[in-house]
Design an enzyme around this catalytic site. Structure first.
Site, PDB file in Angstrom:
ATOM      1  N   GLU A 174       1.233  -1.178   0.366  1.00 42.34           N
ATOM      2  CA  GLU A 174      -0.315   0.207  -0.202  1.00 42.34           C
ATOM      3  C   GLU A 174       0.966   1.356   0.113  1.00 42.34           C
ATOM      4  O   GLU A 174       1.998   1.578   0.770  1.00 42.34           O
ATOM      5  CB  GLU A 174      -0.992   0.268   0.849  1.00 42.34           C
ATOM      6  CG  GLU A 174      -2.055   0.616   1.597  1.00 42.34           C
ATOM      7  CD  GLU A 174      -1.579   2.330   1.067  1.00 42.34           C
ATOM      8  OE1 GLU A 174      -1.629   2.880   0.099  1.00 42.34           O
ATOM      9  OE2 GLU A 174      -1.381   2.961   3.157  1.00 42.34           O
ATOM     10  N   CYS A 191      -2.053   9.341   3.265  1.00 47.15           N
ATOM     11  CA  CYS A 191      -2.239   8.724   2.145  1.00 47.15           C
ATOM     12  C   CYS A 191      -2.981   9.212   1.321  1.00 47.15           C
ATOM     13  O   CYS A 191      -3.179   9.258   0.060  1.00 47.15           O
ATOM     14  CB  CYS A 191      -1.498   7.243   1.860  1.00 47.15           C
ATOM     15  SG  CYS A 191      -3.376   6.928   3.076  1.00 47.15           S
TER      16      CYS A 191
END
Length: 480
Positions: A248, A282
């Site tokens: 990720e 993020c």
């Protein structure tokens, strides 16, 4: 000065080298602790511990493993105020954010997988009454979990919980910048008598401790959250080993705003989605696309709301916006702002460092910054800054904004603002992103898949997706 040691085989040990790294409080710029600077020797020690505990842990019933996870969650909850203080100190985020989001989510991670996994059972398929296929899943063995500095305990536990519940033993590495809540998690594991060696916490730098975890041949899977550059290195190192990989990585997330949106709700949410945790999430919105007919009014109102954010000492509960987590990252963000100043752009708000009075006068603070006038292919709109910088661009029609939103190497998340749900969903179907919010942001059902497209990720986390990643699948076929 406190020393943060590795947690291996149920005990705390200094690194084999006896070397340490400085740990800073971002809000003051001062060192408050030392953390073990581990290397491959420490990884070997931890892997041996994890291997020795694997048979016992994997052979426990899932109900017993679930009870351990629930006990961990309960103990974190009992210490939620202390954990919130630790997280705010390590990261520079407002304590109110740590208290309302980070630590509660860490608790939820353990509780969710403790309960959700109870339904993660074998599957059966009958074939015309002649054969029976039984599909079973079993743990991989020793797995590695590497988490970032922006949401330390939140993302650390997001990886650990599913790995443990299905019977793996774990080597987990927190960021060396923000190691304290992982250290306190080790204390909790010891307190609730989690079997020794089931969870091992290795501290240190990515190029030493992290690399050791990635390249150790007995570690069967790597779950990593962090920058795209590091994710590519991990992928390359694992390419010849056939380790399972979940990556990720970065994002350059668009927010698409139509003139038929709920204007007040959009503004309030967009300030959060742009500048929560100083833009160091993020999933933060960094490229804002505004329908042309409302652009001028939006610009005025958005800048006004951002300027009203309460910037200050993260320890104050009324602070809404804190410090940048490291000096290195602070300098990186300042460099991007300097680059913008050299171009023919409008710096609508922010763009400077902040010097506070009192305790935080030496801290790493940067104003939330809003820029207009950049093209969609400009470096600032192409590269992940991971900080409090957003850019504004206008659009005139659906296809134009879809093209603008997708003109990036990343594909992690997006937000779409419109009361027309048909239109919003039509656009969402065409946006290259792994998670898309319509008229909302950061709402998570932990059963659903989480991850990105393109250079934002490989694989999915969450719910059954995580449990499948941390298990091997076997099909057993027999005649009826």
């Amino acid at each position: 000065m406190e020393k943060i040691h590795n947690f291996i085989n149920g005990e705390f040990y200094p690194a084999k080298s006896n070397n340490y790294l400085d740990v800073f409080e971002p809000a003051t710029g001062k060192i408050y602790a030392k953390v073990s600077d581990s290397n491959y020797d420490d990884v070997v020690f931890a892997v041996n511990s994890a291997q020795n505990s694997f048979d016992h842990w994997s052979n426990l019933s899932i109900e017993k493993r679930s009870n351990y996870l629930i006990n961990i969650a309960n103990e974190i909850e009992n210490q939620i105020d202390e954990f919130s203080e630790y997280e705010a100190r390590d990261t520079g985020k407002p304590i109110s954010l740590a208290r309302s989001i980070d630590i509660p989510r860490a608790i939820s991670n353990f509780r969710f997988f403790a309960e959700f996994s109870l339904s993660f059972e074998s599957e059966y398929y009958l074939n015309s009454n002649t054969s029976k296929n039984r599909i079973i899943r079993y743990p991989l063995g020793v797995v590695g979990c590497i988490s970032p500095w922006n949401l330390p305990l939140y993302l650390f536990t997001w990886k650990i919980a599913p790995a443990l519940i299905v019977g793996n033993t774990v080597l987990a590495k927190p960021s060396e910048l923000t190691p304290y809540t992982a250290y306190k998690l080790g204390e909790i594991c010891k307190k609730i008598k989690l079997p020794a060696g089931v969870l091992n916490i290795i501290n240190g730098r990515g190029e030493t401790a992290g690399n050791g975890i990635v390249r150790h041949p007995s570690i069967k899977a790597i779950s990593f959250t962090g920058g795209t550059k590091t994710g590519k290195l991990i992928s390359a190192k694992c390419s010849s080993t056939f380790k399972k990989l979940s990556l990720e990585m970065g994002g350059k997330n668009p927010s698409i705003i139509f003139n038929d949106c709920n204007y007040e709700k959009m503004l309030e949410t967009l300030v959060r989605s742009s500048f929560s945790n100083q833009g160091q999430i993020c999933l933060c919105s960094s490229r804002l696309f505004i329908e042309e007919s409302m652009y001028d009014q939006f610009k005025i109102d958005f800048c006004k709301m951002v300027k009203n954010l309460k910037i200050g000492d993260p320890n104050n509960f009324d602070t809404q916006y804190g410090a940048i987590t490291s000096l290195q990252h602070y300098n990186k963000i300042i460099d991007y702002i300097s680059l913008a100043r050299k171009k023919s752009v409008n710096l609508l708000s922010g763009g400077s460092s902040i010097i506070l009075d009192g305790r935080c006068k030496g801290g790493w603070f940067i104003e939330p910054t809003i820029i207009e006038g950049l093209s969609n292919i400009d470096k600032i709109n192409r590269e992940e800054i991971f900080g409090p910088i957003v850019t504004l661009q206008k659009f005139s029609n659906e296809q134009e904004v879809i093209n603008l939103a997708n003109e990036t190497d990343y594909g992690l998340s997006a937000t779409i603002w419109s009361k027309d749900k048909v239109k919003a969903n039509r656009i969402a179907d065409q946006i290259d992103a792994g998670i898309i919010w319509i008229n909302s942001w950061l709402i998570r059902d932990l059963r659903t898949p989480f991850g990105g497209m393109k250079e934002s990720g490989l694989g999915r986390e969450g719910g059954e997706y995580a449990l499948q990643f941390f298990t091997e699948t076997k099909n057993i076929c027999s005649l009826q």
